[in-house]
Motif scaffolding. Structure first.
Motif, mmCIF file in Angstrom:
data_model
loop_
_atom_site.group_PDB
_atom_site.id
_atom_site.type_symbol
_atom_site.label_atom_id
_atom_site.label_comp_id
_atom_site.label_asym_id
_atom_site.label_seq_id
_atom_site.Cartn_x
_atom_site.Cartn_y
_atom_site.Cartn_z
ATOM 1 N N ILE A 16 0.704 -0.857 0.234
ATOM 2 C CA ILE A 16 -0.131 -0.127 -0.253
ATOM 3 C C ILE A 16 1.380 0.902 0.126
ATOM 4 O O ILE A 16 0.736 2.672 -1.091
ATOM 5 C CB ILE A 16 -1.304 -0.120 1.560
ATOM 6 N N LEU A 17 2.264 1.421 0.427
ATOM 7 C CA LEU A 17 2.466 2.294 0.635
ATOM 8 C C LEU A 17 3.412 2.737 -0.445
ATOM 9 O O LEU A 17 3.648 3.580 -0.737
ATOM 10 C CB LEU A 17 4.106 2.200 2.140
ATOM 11 N N VAL A 18 4.008 1.603 -0.725
ATOM 12 C CA VAL A 18 4.610 2.081 -2.359
ATOM 13 C C VAL A 18 3.459 2.785 -2.806
ATOM 14 O O VAL A 18 4.353 3.303 -4.069
ATOM 15 C CB VAL A 18 5.424 0.414 -3.217
ATOM 16 N N ASP A 19 2.320 1.547 -3.038
ATOM 17 C CA ASP A 19 1.905 2.212 -4.390
ATOM 18 C C ASP A 19 1.197 3.697 -4.449
ATOM 19 O O ASP A 19 1.620 4.254 -5.174
ATOM 20 C CB ASP A 19 -0.148 1.473 -3.810
ATOM 21 N N SER A 20 1.253 4.252 -2.655
ATOM 22 C CA SER A 20 0.944 4.921 -2.865
ATOM 23 C C SER A 20 1.975 6.525 -3.025
ATOM 24 O O SER A 20 1.783 7.824 -3.907
ATOM 25 C CB SER A 20 0.039 5.752 -0.951
#
Ligand code: GLU
Length: 204
Positions: A16-20
């Motif tokens: 999720i963090l990488v995507d954001s």
């Protein structure tokens, strides 16, 4: 000033963090880093380069844990190096801090902290935040944040993961917003950090 994202919820945090961070790339940056909290420990991966490149080299999105923070850095103080990428920690290595903005009085704070025995791992202004939080850790999470902010001059938004898995954020003249999804909480410097698709379908 670049991008901050934090997540705590029922899903694996790192993807999720990488995507954001990828969605906030339009802001420009030189380095990428993520810290996750898992099984009582903090794990950090960071490096210079683009989100997908650093992720490919370090497998950031395979980091375990339901709690984490991420950052893309636009260097203002200290060169573009892996060590200067965020998150930063302090001597006990039990907190992770990501920061946007500039701590104008970091030189005097660093001098004071170094004289008190603190050892710095980076050249950034941001690292003083982690050491000040450590100095004031006896005052609890909220108390340490308040005491730390009292010492800072400049503009900042920063997000911290503490050793019990708590994520806390602070802002002063830099943006930081909170998002509530069906299955978790977000904190981000940019609304695009919260606009989740496949990674978190419950978010509206
Ligand atoms: N001043 C900090 C640094 O140079 C933060 C820069 C940013 O906002 O990305 O690391």
């Amino acid at each position: 000033m670049c991008s901050i994202i934090g997540y705590k919820g029922k899903q694996s945090a790192a993807p999720i963090l990488v995507d954001s961070l990828k969605r906030m790339e339009y802001r420009g940056y030189d380095s990428v880093g993520v810290a996750t909290f898992n099984n009582g420990g903090l794990f950090v991966k960071k490096g210079t380069g683009k989100v997908l490149e650093v992720n490919k080299n370090l497998s950031i999105d395979s980091m375990s844990g339901l709690i984490g923070i991420g950052h893309t850095r636009w260097a203002t103080h200290g060169g573009v190096t892996d060590k200067n990428a965020h998150p930063h920690s302090a001597c006990k290595n039990n907190i992770a801090v990501v920061h946007n903005g500039i701590i104008e009085n970091y030189k005097e704070l660093k001098q004071e902290l170094t004289a008190a025995g603190h050892v710095f791992a980076s050249e950034t202004d941001s690292e003083v935040i982690a050491h000040l939080l450590e100095v004031h850790s006896d005052k609890g999470i909220k108390g340490s944040l308040i005491e730390t902010c009292k010492r800072l001059k400049g503009t900042y938004a920063f997000v911290v993961v503490f050793q019990d898995g708590t994520i806390a954020g602070v802002r002063y003249e830099e943006p930081l917003i909170i998002g509530v999804a069906n299955d978790g909480y977000f904190v981000s410097s940019d609304v695009l950090g919260l606009t989740l698709g496949a990674a978190c379908p419950g978010f509206v």
